[in-house]
Every structure is written in structure tokens, then in C-alpha cells.
Design a protein around this motif. Sequence first.
Motif, PDB file in Angstrom:
ATOM      1  N   ILE A  64       0.849  -1.207   0.000  1.00 26.83           N
ATOM      2  CA  ILE A  64       0.000   0.000   0.000  1.00 26.83           C
ATOM      3  C   ILE A  64       0.877   1.248   0.000  1.00 26.83           C
ATOM      4  CG2 ILE A  64      -1.756   1.330   1.254  1.00 26.83           C
ATOM      5  CD1 ILE A  64      -2.731  -1.241   2.509  1.00 26.83           C
ATOM      6  N   ILE A  65       0.609   2.131  -0.962  1.00 33.06           N
ATOM      7  CA  ILE A  65       1.271   3.446  -0.952  1.00 33.06           C
ATOM      8  C   ILE A  65       0.154   4.489  -0.797  1.00 33.06           C
ATOM      9  CG2 ILE A  65       2.706   5.066  -2.263  1.00 33.06           C
ATOM     10  CD1 ILE A  65       3.830   2.643  -3.796  1.00 33.06           C
ATOM     11  N   PRO A  66       0.035   5.073   0.388  1.00 33.32           N
ATOM     12  CA  PRO A  66      -1.052   6.041   0.565  1.00 33.32           C
ATOM     13  C   PRO A  66      -0.704   7.376  -0.081  1.00 33.32           C
ATOM     14  CG  PRO A  66       0.156   5.737   2.618  1.00 33.32           C
ATOM     15  CD  PRO A  66       0.840   4.893   1.598  1.00 33.32           C
ATOM     16  N   ILE A  67      -1.688   7.988  -0.734  1.00 34.32           N
ATOM     17  CA  ILE A  67      -1.428   9.311  -1.321  1.00 34.32           C
ATOM     18  C   ILE A  67      -2.604  10.238  -1.009  1.00 34.32           C
ATOM     19  CG2 ILE A  67       0.112   8.583  -3.205  1.00 34.32           C
ATOM     20  CD1 ILE A  67      -2.146   8.478  -5.086  1.00 34.32           C
ATOM     21  N   ILE A  68      -2.268  11.492  -0.792  1.00 29.13           N
ATOM     22  CA  ILE A  68      -3.330  12.473  -0.555  1.00 29.13           C
ATOM     23  C   ILE A  68      -3.700  13.021  -1.928  1.00 29.13           C
ATOM     24  CG2 ILE A  68      -3.945  14.656   0.544  1.00 29.13           C
ATOM     25  CD1 ILE A  68      -1.732  13.962   2.665  1.00 29.13           C
ATOM     26  N   ALA A  69      -4.934  12.739  -2.352  1.00 26.41           N
ATOM     27  CA  ALA A  69      -5.358  13.126  -3.698  1.00 26.41           C
ATOM     28  C   ALA A  69      -5.737  14.603  -3.724  1.00 26.41           C
ATOM     29  CB  ALA A  69      -6.541  12.271  -4.111  1.00 26.41           C
ATOM     30  N   LYS A  70      -5.727  15.185  -4.906  1.00 23.67           N
ATOM     31  CA  LYS A  70      -6.162  16.576  -5.130  1.00 23.67           C
ATOM     32  C   LYS A  70      -5.580  17.506  -4.063  1.00 23.67           C
ATOM     33  CE  LYS A  70     -10.499  15.612  -7.538  1.00 23.67           C
ATOM     34  NZ  LYS A  70     -11.921  15.872  -7.609  1.00 23.67           N
ATOM     35  N   SER A  71      -4.290  17.380  -3.845  1.00 27.13           N
ATOM     36  CA  SER A  71      -3.710  18.111  -2.711  1.00 27.13           C
ATOM     37  C   SER A  71      -3.650  19.621  -2.951  1.00 27.13           C
ATOM     38  CB  SER A  71      -2.325  17.559  -2.381  1.00 27.13           C
ATOM     39  OG  SER A  71      -1.469  17.826  -3.449  1.00 27.13           O
ATOM     40  N   ASP A  72      -4.059  20.058  -4.154  1.00 24.12           N
ATOM     41  CA  ASP A  72      -4.153  21.516  -4.365  1.00 24.12           C
ATOM     42  C   ASP A  72      -5.347  22.099  -3.611  1.00 24.12           C
ATOM     43  OD1 ASP A  72      -5.641  19.906  -6.123  1.00 24.12           O
ATOM     44  OD2 ASP A  72      -5.920  21.539  -7.556  1.00 24.12           O
TER      45      ASP A  72
END
Length: 435
Positions: free
Chosen positions: A180-188
Motif C-alpha cells: 500500500i502506498i497512501p497518497i493524498i489526492a487533489k492536494s491543491d
Amino acid sequence: MLFSPERTRWPGEGCRTVPLSGHVGFDSLPDQLVNKSVNHGFCFNILCVGETGLGKSTLMDTLFNTKFEGDPASHSQPGVQLKSNTYDLQESNVNLKLTIVSTVGFGDQINKEDSYKPIVEFIDAQFEAYLQEELKIKRVLHNYHDTRIHACLYFIAPTGHSLKSLDLVTMKKLDSKVNIIPIIAKSDAISKSELTKFKIKITSELVSNGVQIYQFPTDDESVAEINGTMNAHLPFAVIGSTEELKIGNKMMKARQYPWGTVQVENETHCDFVKLREMLIRVNMEDLREQTHTRHYELYRRCKLEEMGFKDTDPDSKPFSLQETYEAKRNEFLGELQKKEEAMRQMFVQRVKEKEAELKEAEKELHEKFDRLKKLHQDEKKKLEDKKKSLDDEVNAFKQRKTAAELLQSQAQQAGGSQTLKRDKERKNNPWLCTE
Ligand code: GDP
């Protein structure tokens, strides 16, 4: 040539190191390996888990510099479905079979309790397919299209608060099955200071809930430093866009807003470059390896143990496959016999019950027959009595009738002789008046 057991051992196990007096050529082995791999091609499978509209498709397009097919998913899916698409990509002379799996409808239902299940089932199904291929007598693993998931990009909504329970539950269910690689989406959509706090919050929530995320490996010296640094940046805050805008005198992938432009590949704007570096350029092979040696091995071990296979017997002696098979076969035959016996007993019992039922029914029928017979006899007797009394009445009537007729004829006879006598008297005495 002399062959001694000592010569064939590996360094560190007592074998001798001997110098070569000239070029032999086995230093080309790594090149041979590379050539073979390049000719064969590679495959890489990414699973994107995240709510609809979090930018999963856009990020994939941005990562691989292309436009993958697919229409935007609606928010009205009754359940979670996994959609898989495979593409053949080529960069320089390297062929990559890329599979992108996306979770359609994830997070769109009111009851999200079972949302993780289709994902777990999908991952297991890919492991199972590989295991089945491995267990075949004639296996073609070198040509096999390996669909096991190598990396799971988990898209976290940029709320700035904490992780949703859906995210925690899903990651917890997946962490022993996939990298699992967690990512924060739409970080803009989140400010820089909020983002820093959000990352810390997510990391502490993952730790406190025991969720194991993929750590970039630090055991290989050549990548240890960069991977170590990048581990500290997780979860990556990413922005996706396939739109190219002219910034300065360069065309760049960016998102333009009324107040400014966000550049996807600008590391001060987001972690997109870090993600691309870590996922594709540095650790793609490690992700593939971890999938095979860690996650698949775990699945395989549990599955084989479930099937009754073991490496050692209770006395810690090696357990042969043949013995396991024989033991399983005997166990199966024993169970089959037990089942057959149980079925036979059940059949006999059912026949007995049916017989008893039939006997009871027969007895009831006999009783009913006897009752009806008696009723019929009573009825018959009553009718016979009635007939007899009627016959008596008819006879009595007939007797009375005969007597009456006799009386009547006597009376008629008597009446006739008197008339004759009167007629005679009238003739002799005309003055006799008649009444
Ligand atoms: P998916 O349903 O998760 O595959 O989401 P899509 O990739 O279809 O994106 C949904 C919408 O979000 C589209 O309008 C995208 O243009 C937009 N979008 C994608 N990535 C980003 C991003 O990083 N930031 C912002 N603000 N919008 C994005």
C-alpha cells in the motif's frame, strides 16, 4: 579436471577462492540476464483504491504520460466493482504490460461496511490464479500473464482532518495482501500548513491502528538514501493533470485557477515527482519482488496449510508431498465411507418410517371399512324392516279390499233380487206407487 565437494561450495561455506589467469566471460551474466528480461518484457499491475472523483484516472494518465481509455464513473453504483484494463507500453526498447485496476463505486454507498470485500476478493483471485498455474504439472510461468497486484495506490480525500473509518478499515484489510502506498489526492485543495499537519495526523493514525504501509527499501546501498528520505515524506500529496500550460517558455502539466497555476511536476507544489520516482523509476522491481516473496508467499502458505499440506510432521521431520497426498486421500475416502454409511442408515430409517406410516394408514382404512360395513348393515336391516311392514300393510289392505269387494257384490246381488220382486208386485198391482 578435478571435482571435489569443496570446490562446489559458495564463499563463506569453506570453498577456496582461486585466481583466474585470463578472461573467462562469466562477467557477462548480468548482461545476459538484462537482455533476457528486456526481450521477455515486464508487467506491472497497479490497483487504485479511492472514492469516485478523487482523481484516480487523471493521476494514472499523468503518471504514464498518456490518455488511458475509460469514461468517468457515476456515483450511483449499488456496490463496489473492480475494473481492470491492460495496456502495452513501450519506452526505449523496454516493453511494459501495464494493468490498471480501479475501484468503481468505492465510497458511494450509504452502508460502506463491506466496501473492502470486493477488493480483497479481487487480490486473492489473482493470487489463486497464479497458485493454480504453479501447481499445474505442465506450467508455463514464463509466458503467464501475471495479474497479481504489485502496488496499491490508496487515494485519501484532502479533508485536512483525519482518515475516514472506511479508509482505515480498507487499508487494514489490504495491508497483508498488497504493497500500500497512501497518497493524498487533489492536494491543491489544501493549504501548505494544513497539509503538513494532515500528513502527520494520517501517519499517526496508521501507526496507532497497526496499518502496515509499503516502506521503500533501504537495504540496497544505491537507493538507501533516497528511499529513506522518501519514506519520511509519505503519504505523498499529489496533483493530477494532463493539461499542458505554457509556463515561462516551457510547456508544463498544470492546473490553472483564477488565482494562479499549480504545476504538477514542481516539487514545491506537490509530491507528484516523488511518487513517480519512487513508484516507477526506483522501486518498481522491489514492488514486484515484495509482491511475490511476501504477499504471494503468505497467501500460498495459508492456502496450502488450509489444504492440509505441511513442511514438517509433528516430530519436525520433513513431510513429503506424496505422504500428505496419501494421508489426505485416505482421510477423504474415510469421510466418504462415513457419509455413505450415514446416508444408508438414513435411508433405512426413512423406509422404516414410511412402512410404519403405511401400516397406520392401512389400519385406519380397515377401521373405516368396518364402520361403513356396519353402517350399511344397519341401514339394510332398517330398510328390510320397513319393507316388511309395508308388505304387511299392503297385504292387510288387499284383504280389506277383497272383503269390501265381496260385501259390495253381495250387496249388489241382494239389491238386484228386491228390485225384481218389486217389479213383479207392481205388475200384479199397478196401484202400488213407487217411492
Ligand atoms: P476518479 O473518479 O477517481 O477516476 O476521478 P477523475 O480522474 O475522473 O477526476 C475527477 C475530477 O477531478 C475531474 O474533473 C478531474 O479533472 C479532477 N481532478 C483530477 N485530479 C485533480 C487534482 O489533483 N486536483 C483537482 N483540483 N482536481 C483534480
